[in-house]
Design an enzyme around this catalytic site. Sequence first.
Site, PDB file in Angstrom:
ATOM      1  N   LEU A  79      28.826  42.765  -1.245  1.00  0.00           N
ATOM      2  CA  LEU A  79      28.670  43.354  -2.582  1.00  0.00           C
ATOM      3  C   LEU A  79      27.518  42.739  -3.364  1.00  0.00           C
ATOM      4  O   LEU A  79      27.580  42.569  -4.588  1.00  0.00           O
ATOM      5  CB  LEU A  79      29.990  43.239  -3.364  1.00  0.00           C
ATOM      6  CG  LEU A  79      31.212  43.839  -2.668  1.00  0.00           C
ATOM      7  CD1 LEU A  79      32.480  43.543  -3.453  1.00  0.00           C
ATOM      8  CD2 LEU A  79      31.050  45.338  -2.462  1.00  0.00           C
ATOM      9  N   CYS A 138      37.057  46.598  -0.670  1.00  0.00           N
ATOM     10  CA  CYS A 138      35.992  46.059   0.171  1.00  0.00           C
ATOM     11  C   CYS A 138      36.538  44.975   1.104  1.00  0.00           C
ATOM     12  O   CYS A 138      37.142  44.008   0.645  1.00  0.00           O
ATOM     13  CB  CYS A 138      34.882  45.464  -0.687  1.00  0.00           C
ATOM     14  SG  CYS A 138      33.530  44.841   0.313  1.00  0.00           S
ATOM     15  N   THR A 201      35.455  51.262   4.175  1.00  0.00           N
ATOM     16  CA  THR A 201      35.339  50.824   5.573  1.00  0.00           C
ATOM     17  C   THR A 201      36.641  50.181   6.066  1.00  0.00           C
ATOM     18  O   THR A 201      37.502  49.804   5.278  1.00  0.00           O
ATOM     19  CB  THR A 201      34.205  49.806   5.711  1.00  0.00           C
ATOM     20  OG1 THR A 201      34.435  48.745   4.795  1.00  0.00           O
ATOM     21  CG2 THR A 201      32.852  50.437   5.433  1.00  0.00           C
ATOM     22  N   GLY A 225      30.929  54.663   9.943  1.00  0.00           N
ATOM     23  CA  GLY A 225      30.346  55.536  10.959  1.00  0.00           C
ATOM     24  C   GLY A 225      31.398  56.353  11.684  1.00  0.00           C
ATOM     25  O   GLY A 225      32.565  56.407  11.269  1.00  0.00           O
TER      26      GLY A 225
HETATM   27  C1  FMN Z   1      25.840  48.933   4.338  1.00  0.00           C
HETATM   28  C2  FMN Z   1      27.039  49.455   3.585  1.00  0.00           C
HETATM   29  C3  FMN Z   1      27.292  49.020   2.283  1.00  0.00           C
HETATM   30  C4  FMN Z   1      28.406  49.500   1.576  1.00  0.00           C
HETATM   31  N1  FMN Z   1      28.611  49.082   0.295  1.00  0.00           N
HETATM   32  C5  FMN Z   1      29.649  49.586  -0.418  1.00  0.00           C
HETATM   33  C6  FMN Z   1      29.830  49.227  -1.797  1.00  0.00           C
HETATM   34  O1  FMN Z   1      29.026  48.494  -2.392  1.00  0.00           O
HETATM   35  N2  FMN Z   1      30.918  49.734  -2.436  1.00  0.00           N
HETATM   36  C7  FMN Z   1      31.814  50.586  -1.818  1.00  0.00           C
HETATM   37  O2  FMN Z   1      32.778  51.019  -2.449  1.00  0.00           O
HETATM   38  N3  FMN Z   1      31.639  50.975  -0.532  1.00  0.00           N
HETATM   39  C8  FMN Z   1      30.584  50.492   0.166  1.00  0.00           C
HETATM   40  N4  FMN Z   1      30.398  50.897   1.477  1.00  0.00           N
HETATM   41  C9  FMN Z   1      31.333  51.870   2.089  1.00  0.00           C
HETATM   42  C10 FMN Z   1      30.776  53.310   2.034  1.00  0.00           C
HETATM   43  O3  FMN Z   1      30.581  53.742   0.709  1.00  0.00           O
HETATM   44  C11 FMN Z   1      31.699  54.315   2.764  1.00  0.00           C
HETATM   45  O4  FMN Z   1      32.960  54.346   2.125  1.00  0.00           O
HETATM   46  C12 FMN Z   1      31.906  53.939   4.225  1.00  0.00           C
HETATM   47  O5  FMN Z   1      30.710  53.434   4.799  1.00  0.00           O
HETATM   48  C13 FMN Z   1      32.393  55.118   5.075  1.00  0.00           C
HETATM   49  O6  FMN Z   1      31.437  56.153   5.115  1.00  0.00           O
HETATM   50  P1  FMN Z   1      30.378  56.341   6.328  1.00  0.00           P
HETATM   51  O7  FMN Z   1      31.153  56.263   7.609  1.00  0.00           O
HETATM   52  O8  FMN Z   1      29.741  57.677   6.074  1.00  0.00           O
HETATM   53  O9  FMN Z   1      29.385  55.218   6.208  1.00  0.00           O
HETATM   54  C14 FMN Z   1      29.293  50.421   2.198  1.00  0.00           C
HETATM   55  C15 FMN Z   1      29.029  50.864   3.502  1.00  0.00           C
HETATM   56  C16 FMN Z   1      27.920  50.401   4.203  1.00  0.00           C
HETATM   57  C17 FMN Z   1      27.672  50.914   5.608  1.00  0.00           C
END
Ligand code: FMN
Length: 313
Positions: A79, A138, A201, A225
């Site tokens: 974060l 998180c 995640t 992913g």
């Molecule tokens: C590099 C990275 C940083 C992330 N930072 C945050 C964040 O600051 N706050 C948050 O709520 N989710 C954060 N996430 C989670 C994403 O917003 C999302 O919920 C999660 O990656 C699932 O979606 P995706 O599979 O399309 O990546 C982060 C994900 C990644 C990959």
Amino acid sequence: MTTPVTTSRLAVELAGLSLQNPLLLASGTAGYGRELDAVLDIDALGGLVTKAVSVEPRHGAPAPRVAEFSAGMLNAVGLANPGVESVRGEHLPWLAQRVKRARILVNVVGSQVEHFAQVVARLEGVEGIDGFELNVSCPNVRAGGMEFGADPDTLREVVRRARAETRLPLFTKLSPAVSDIVRAANIALEAGSNGLTLINTMPGLLVDVESRKPELGFGSGGMSGSALLPIGVLATWKVYRATKAPIIGAGGIASATDAVQYLMAGASAFAIGTAALRDPRLPARLVRDLASWCEVRGVASVRELTGTLEWPA
Ligand SMILES: Cc1cc2nc3c(=O)[nH]c(=O)nc-3n(C[C@H](O)[C@H](O)[C@H](O)COP(=O)(O)O)c2cc1C
């Protein structure tokens, strides 16, 4: 720059917000927008969820912060962010000036219960913000991460206090790793959340077998992913069925049909993270593909898809 897709076929309503299309960039994968300006047209999208914002600046986790594997990636960014004052003074004014049609949700974090409300209070009334997303999920911080969303009393208190500081729509972002996501969703909604973001995640670990150490500097991380897709779709379906609340679906979306799965499971909009990190042209393409998908099937409005999954009898 791409042509904005603003056909009424794609317009959606999300907890009182009108979105020109249902695609948002997921928190943490689009910074505060400026970072992406050269590679994609934010204003052609439904919206952008900012990277996390905390009361004080956070340096985040040690490198390496991301690692790839066959079905997605693992991250422990911790974060990292410049803190609410810098976001208010530097990043949000840029977004307000640059982004006119896309919606901006600010992702909020804290290491203590009251921090969430403090960030929201500091940003309430600031130009260009359309809503807040509370990140109580998180997996890769030592304090104020997943346990906030997993403990009912803490979750209720975080949402209740944030609610008291804003009239804008509030979304609570939940982890797929809580024991009962429907219960957590109900607590957040009862405490004043207007909607939910499902999912954050999933906790994970990747090992460098030569050094016998974790691949990430923090140790474990959050998995995102394609491996998340069925987990997120199920969470969306369970929560939608029980609550009918507005949902932003997220996790593993890389194509229009992935997004349609979330919509059918009950989402009103969806966020895309990892796939857009890999290919910044994907979001605009996905919006166009979604329009074609609907057109070919005679779906007059993407809104009609929400919650239409037919569960086996
Ligand atoms: C590099 C990275 C940083 C992330 N930072 C945050 C964040 O600051 N706050 C948050 O709520 N989710 C954060 N996430 C989670 C994403 O917003 C999302 O919920 C999660 O990656 C699932 O979606 P995706 O599979 O399309 O990546 C982060 C994900 C990644 C990959």
